[in-house]
Write a protein that holds these residues in place. Structure first.
Motif, short mmCIF file in Angstrom:
data_model
loop_
_atom_site.label_atom_id
_atom_site.label_comp_id
_atom_site.label_asym_id
_atom_site.label_seq_id
_atom_site.Cartn_x
_atom_site.Cartn_y
_atom_site.Cartn_z
N VAL A 112 -5.47 4.73 -14.49
CA VAL A 112 -4.81 3.45 -14.77
C VAL A 112 -3.62 3.66 -15.71
CG1 VAL A 112 -5.10 1.18 -15.85
CG2 VAL A 112 -6.88 2.08 -14.37
N ILE A 113 -3.78 4.54 -16.71
CA ILE A 113 -2.69 4.75 -17.66
C ILE A 113 -1.50 5.42 -16.98
CG2 ILE A 113 -2.01 6.05 -19.72
CD1 ILE A 113 -4.85 5.63 -20.74
N SER A 114 -1.80 6.38 -16.09
CA SER A 114 -0.68 7.13 -15.52
C SER A 114 0.14 6.30 -14.55
CB SER A 114 -1.18 8.40 -14.84
OG SER A 114 -1.92 8.06 -13.70
N LEU A 115 -0.48 5.32 -13.88
CA LEU A 115 0.28 4.51 -12.93
C LEU A 115 1.15 3.51 -13.69
CD1 LEU A 115 -2.46 3.79 -10.29
CD2 LEU A 115 -0.46 5.26 -10.04
N PRO A 116 2.33 3.20 -13.17
CA PRO A 116 3.18 2.21 -13.83
C PRO A 116 2.54 0.83 -13.77
CG PRO A 116 4.19 2.98 -11.79
CD PRO A 116 2.98 3.81 -12.01
N SER A 117 2.25 0.25 -14.95
CA SER A 117 1.46 -0.98 -14.98
C SER A 117 2.18 -2.14 -14.29
CB SER A 117 1.11 -1.35 -16.41
OG SER A 117 2.28 -1.53 -17.16
N MET A 118 3.50 -2.14 -14.37
CA MET A 118 4.23 -3.26 -13.76
C MET A 118 3.99 -3.31 -12.25
SD MET A 118 5.96 -5.60 -14.96
CE MET A 118 5.65 -6.84 -13.73
N ILE A 119 4.03 -2.12 -11.61
CA ILE A 119 3.83 -2.08 -10.16
C ILE A 119 2.37 -2.41 -9.81
CG2 ILE A 119 3.82 -0.51 -8.16
CD1 ILE A 119 6.38 0.66 -9.18
N VAL A 120 1.43 -1.91 -10.63
CA VAL A 120 0.01 -2.23 -10.39
C VAL A 120 -0.22 -3.72 -10.51
CG1 VAL A 120 -2.32 -1.89 -11.27
CG2 VAL A 120 -0.76 0.04 -11.17
N ILE A 121 0.36 -4.34 -11.55
CA ILE A 121 0.15 -5.78 -11.75
C ILE A 121 0.75 -6.56 -10.60
CG2 ILE A 121 0.92 -7.71 -13.18
CD1 ILE A 121 0.37 -6.04 -15.61
N LEU A 122 1.94 -6.16 -10.17
CA LEU A 122 2.56 -6.87 -9.05
C LEU A 122 1.70 -6.76 -7.79
CD1 LEU A 122 6.37 -6.15 -9.39
CD2 LEU A 122 5.24 -8.35 -9.40
N ALA A 123 1.17 -5.55 -7.55
CA ALA A 123 0.34 -5.37 -6.36
C ALA A 123 -0.92 -6.22 -6.47
CB ALA A 123 -0.03 -3.89 -6.19
N ALA A 124 -1.54 -6.25 -7.66
CA ALA A 124 -2.75 -7.05 -7.84
C ALA A 124 -2.44 -8.54 -7.73
CB ALA A 124 -3.38 -6.75 -9.20
N ARG A 125 -1.22 -8.90 -8.11
CA ARG A 125 -0.84 -10.31 -8.09
C ARG A 125 -0.87 -10.87 -6.67
NH1 ARG A 125 -0.15 -14.59 -7.70
NH2 ARG A 125 1.09 -16.16 -8.77
N MET A 161 0.84 -1.20 0.00
CA MET A 161 0.00 0.00 0.00
C MET A 161 0.87 1.25 0.00
SD MET A 161 -3.19 -0.67 -0.11
CE MET A 161 -3.81 0.95 0.29
N GLY A 162 1.93 1.23 0.81
CA GLY A 162 2.84 2.36 0.86
C GLY A 162 3.48 2.61 -0.49
N VAL A 163 3.91 1.52 -1.16
CA VAL A 163 4.53 1.65 -2.48
C VAL A 163 3.54 2.30 -3.45
CG1 VAL A 163 5.34 0.36 -4.48
CG2 VAL A 163 6.16 -0.24 -2.22
N MET A 164 2.28 1.80 -3.42
CA MET A 164 1.27 2.33 -4.34
C MET A 164 1.05 3.82 -4.12
SD MET A 164 0.23 0.12 -6.46
CE MET A 164 -1.23 0.88 -7.11
N ILE A 165 1.00 4.23 -2.83
CA ILE A 165 0.75 5.64 -2.52
C ILE A 165 1.90 6.51 -3.02
CG2 ILE A 165 0.55 7.29 -0.61
CD1 ILE A 165 -1.92 5.58 -1.22
N VAL A 166 3.13 6.09 -2.69
CA VAL A 166 4.28 6.90 -3.09
C VAL A 166 4.38 6.98 -4.62
CG1 VAL A 166 6.79 6.96 -3.08
CG2 VAL A 166 5.56 6.58 -0.98
N VAL A 167 4.13 5.84 -5.29
CA VAL A 167 4.20 5.83 -6.75
C VAL A 167 3.13 6.75 -7.34
CG1 VAL A 167 3.80 4.38 -8.77
CG2 VAL A 167 5.32 3.60 -6.98
N SER A 168 1.91 6.70 -6.77
CA SER A 168 0.85 7.58 -7.28
C SER A 168 1.24 9.04 -7.13
CB SER A 168 -0.47 7.36 -6.53
OG SER A 168 -0.75 6.01 -6.42
N ILE A 169 1.79 9.39 -5.94
CA ILE A 169 2.19 10.78 -5.72
C ILE A 169 3.27 11.18 -6.73
CG2 ILE A 169 3.27 12.38 -4.10
CD1 ILE A 169 1.96 10.85 -1.85
N ALA A 170 4.22 10.28 -6.95
CA ALA A 170 5.33 10.59 -7.86
C ALA A 170 4.81 10.82 -9.27
CB ALA A 170 6.34 9.45 -7.84
N VAL A 171 3.89 9.94 -9.70
CA VAL A 171 3.35 10.06 -11.06
C VAL A 171 2.58 11.37 -11.20
CG1 VAL A 171 1.59 9.12 -12.58
CG2 VAL A 171 3.25 7.61 -11.56
N TRP A 172 1.79 11.67 -10.18
CA TRP A 172 1.01 12.91 -10.20
C TRP A 172 1.94 14.12 -10.24
CZ3 TRP A 172 1.16 16.39 -6.02
CH2 TRP A 172 0.32 17.49 -6.17
#
Lengths: 309, 353
Positions: free
Chosen positions: B187-200, A275-286
């Motif tokens: 969905v497009i803006s997030l890195p798909s590799m990390i999203v897929i790994l998290a969903a995995r 969850m932490g990774v997802m949050i930080v990655v989302s912030i970075a992308v934004w």
């Protein structure tokens, strides 16, 4: 004029911040519900251990609050996340926020090095193409775009590993940065080369030529500025791609960062960490997208003020 | 298209791409026939054997013979796993040799393979063997088949979902459009590799091959639809203002019929291009997941889990080519799709002028 401009800037920032908050809410909610609805957590593997009774596992889960309903858990996660507390990692037993931020900076430095390499190559090649308009160079550029865009990162990282093994280059950082930058080189080069060529056909370039400016000055001072905006869009989108690419590069080469941290979290089912990774990655992308838009705006405004003079 | 009298000429690059793709399809269809050995059968006395030594000379007289011979590898150092070949023991290479039995195309029972040695002891290993003594060439073929099938199905599902949502978003009201395009952009803006790994992680990490394949298709659909939706939505928005759509609307054709019968056929071409472009992306995701050990798992071969052997640095130093052969296959596939696509697209451009 200035008041209208200021209002516009304010509106822009408010819109960006609302967008960012929405993105964070969507990703965190989606990730949280997906990860907790599947019914497997850090204690799932314990069930296969005959020495641990089902009651003991339930007690453990209760002590981590995993027996409460999902909505309630998401609410409390969100409440503590708002105070920058993302809980503790199951695997590393340290606060998630601290761990993720440290690893994120390590990858961010790598990503900036990769962007730097890509910009250097793309700008140099595009400039040479516009300056000399050589057929050979143009074919060479197309070749680089094709090969660099179709060589997968996993292949590049393994090649980098092979280079590391044979000892040709020994700097892990620069090898990782180069591996990370390869697809980006193709993307930026394709975009910048095309928009520079388009810019060279514009009227202001003809005017500059008529004034007797040298070709190099025309390209560097006039065409570049016009060509840079589409390339900035690519830059904004590439930050996410670079973070995704770091998964494979960092795992293969063995450099700690956000990518290898994600893989560790997945292998150990460390859901708070994920969850932490997802949050930080989302912030970075934004942040990356917003930065690209601001830069575009600044560049655009400069163009406008020049016209006004 | 058929109506321009065969004047469409493809560039050499496009032809090369099509040829490569055709090769991949043939490998996927006839993988069992082309593979000389069962991809799971192990020979524990031959771990990490190098590529079989092949000779075109007759064993006694040394004269040239068209039928090549394979020599038996002999281990010289069990620790370093280095081999030489034994010149006294060899077997002829046979075509249509008898081997393990399989079903061609899933129906026709067969036990013939394109080539083999006709000897149980001396095998022909075109890419050597892996750490468990399994024929790497056979595994590579089966891996290609798995990847191509899973990725094609994944691309098909992602395209169908993406196009459907894009049609709705582009044509329906503002509310649906805002929600769909908002989620798609996220969905497009997030890195798909990390999203897929998290969903995995939501699924058990070790899965039987069939479940793993289904999960991969699911993950591909989960992350791949958004790009398709954005493209479809944009195209629909551009097309819906055209006169013939207005004409259809005025004559009382229902919205869904307009979408499917009038808009969709006119935007099919760029959608098809996009659908083929997500194929290599999925192949990479599959390879990456299997490489990390959370995709298809041993003993089933996949391009990713075969590549994982390249993480062994001492082996990589000795056998760089064979260990990186799955990587070369991946690169070739991506290149084939790119070449075909650019070839077709420049062709389209030329026609428009």
């Amino acid at each position: 004029m200035r008041i209208i401009g200021g209002q516009f800037v304010l509106q822009f920032f408010i819109r960006k911040i609302v967008q960012g908050i929405l993105l964070l809410l969507i990703t965190s909610a989606a990730a949280f519900f997906l990860l907790s609805s599947a019914g497997s957590d850090a204690f799932t593997s314990l069930r296969e251990n005959p020495q641990v009774s089902a009651a003991a596992i339930e007690k453990l889960r209760a002590s981590y609050g995993l027996d409460r309903p999902v909505i309630e858990r998401y609410g409390s996660w969100l409440a503590s996340a708002a105070r920058a507390d993302l809980g503790d990692s199951f695997y590393y037993q340290v606060p998630v926020a601290q761990l993720v931020l440290a690893r994120f900076w390590s990858t961010a430095v790598l990503a900036f090095a990769a962007i730097g390499i890509a910009c250097l190559i793309a700008v140099t090649l595009a400039f040479l193409n516009a300056r000399f308009r050589s057929r050979t160079l143009s074919v060479f550029t197309d070749g680089i775009i094709l090969v660099f865009s179709s060589t997968p990162r996993i292949v590049i990282s393994l090649l980098a590993l092979a280079i590391l093994v044979y000892g040709a280059i020994t700097s892990v950082f620069w090898l990782s940065a180069i591996s990370l930058s390869v697809p980006l080189v193709a993307l930026l080069l394709a975009q910048f080369n095309q928009s520079l060529q388009d810019a060279m056909l514009e009227d202001f370039v003809r005017t500059a030529r008529a004034k007797g400016l040298s070709e190099t000055v025309i390209i560097l001072r006039h065409a570049f500025r016009a060509a840079i905006n589409p390339a900035l869009t690519v830059f904004g989108l590439s930050l996410g791609a670079l973070l995704g690419g770091s998964v494979i590069v960092e795992t293969v080469i063995g450099r700690p960062g956000i990518g290898s941290l994600t893989v560790t979290a997945v292998r150990n089912r460390d859901i708070p960490l994920l969850m932490g990774v997802m949050i930080v990655v989302s912030i970075a992308v934004w942040a990356g997208n917003s930065l690209a838009e601001v830069l575009q705006f600044v560049n655009d405004k400069r163009l406008k003020s020049q016209e006004g003079e | 298209m058929s109506d321009n009298g065969g004047s469409t000429r493809l560039s050499i690059a496009a032809k090369a791409g099509i040829l490569l793709l055709l090769g991949f399809v043939l490998v996927a269809v006839f993988a069992d026939f082309l593979a000389p050995y069962d991809h799971t059968s192990q020979s524990r006395n031959l771990p990490n054997a190098s590529i079989s030594t092949i000779s075109f000379s007759n064993d006694d007289s040394g004269s040239f013979s068209l039928v090549p011979r394979v020599f038996e590898p002999k281990m010289t150092d069990a620790l370093l796993q280095s081999y030489t070949h034994d010149p006294s023991r060899s077997a002829k290479v046979e075509f249509f040799a008898k081997g393990y039995s399989y079903r061609l195309l899933g129906v026709i029972p067969l036990d013939r393979h394109l080539f083999g040695t006709g000897s149980d002891e001396i095998g022909l290993h075109l890419l050597g063997t892996d750490a468990l003594g399994r024929d790497r060439f056979s595994r590579l073929l089966i891996a290609i088949r798995f990847s191509l099938i899973v990725c094609t199905i994944g691309a098909a599902f992602a395209s169908i979902v993406g196009i459907a949502l894009g049609l709705v978003g582009g044509y329906a009201g503002k509310m649906a459009d805002t929600v769909i395009s908002g989620v798609a952009d996220a969905v497009i803006s997030l890195p798909s590799m990390i999203v897929i790994l998290a969903a995995r992680v939501a699924f058990p990490l070790e899965l039987p091959p069939m479940t793993a394949a289904l999960l991969l298709v699911g993950l591909f659909t989960f992350t791949g639809w958004a790009e398709m939706t954005r493209l479809t939505r944009g195209l629909v928005k551009r097309t819906r203002t055209l006169d013939y759509i207005t004409a259809a609307r005025i004559s009382g054709v229902s919205g869904s019929r307009i979408l499917v019968r009038h808009i969709l056929p006119n935007i099919a071409r760029p959608l098809l291009t996009q659908a083929t472009l997500i194929l290599p992306a999925f192949l990479l995701v599959e390879a990456t997941l299997s490489f990390l050990g959370v995709g298809l798992q041993e003993p089933e071969p996949s391009l990713g889990n075969m590549l994982a052997a390249a993480n062994d640095l001492t082996q990589l130093r000795e056998h760089a080519f064979v260990l990186l052969s799955p990587a070369i296959v991946i690169a070739l596939f991506v290149l084939a799709v790119r070449l075909t696509n650019t070839g077709f697209n420049t062709n389209e451009d030329r026609k428009n002028f």
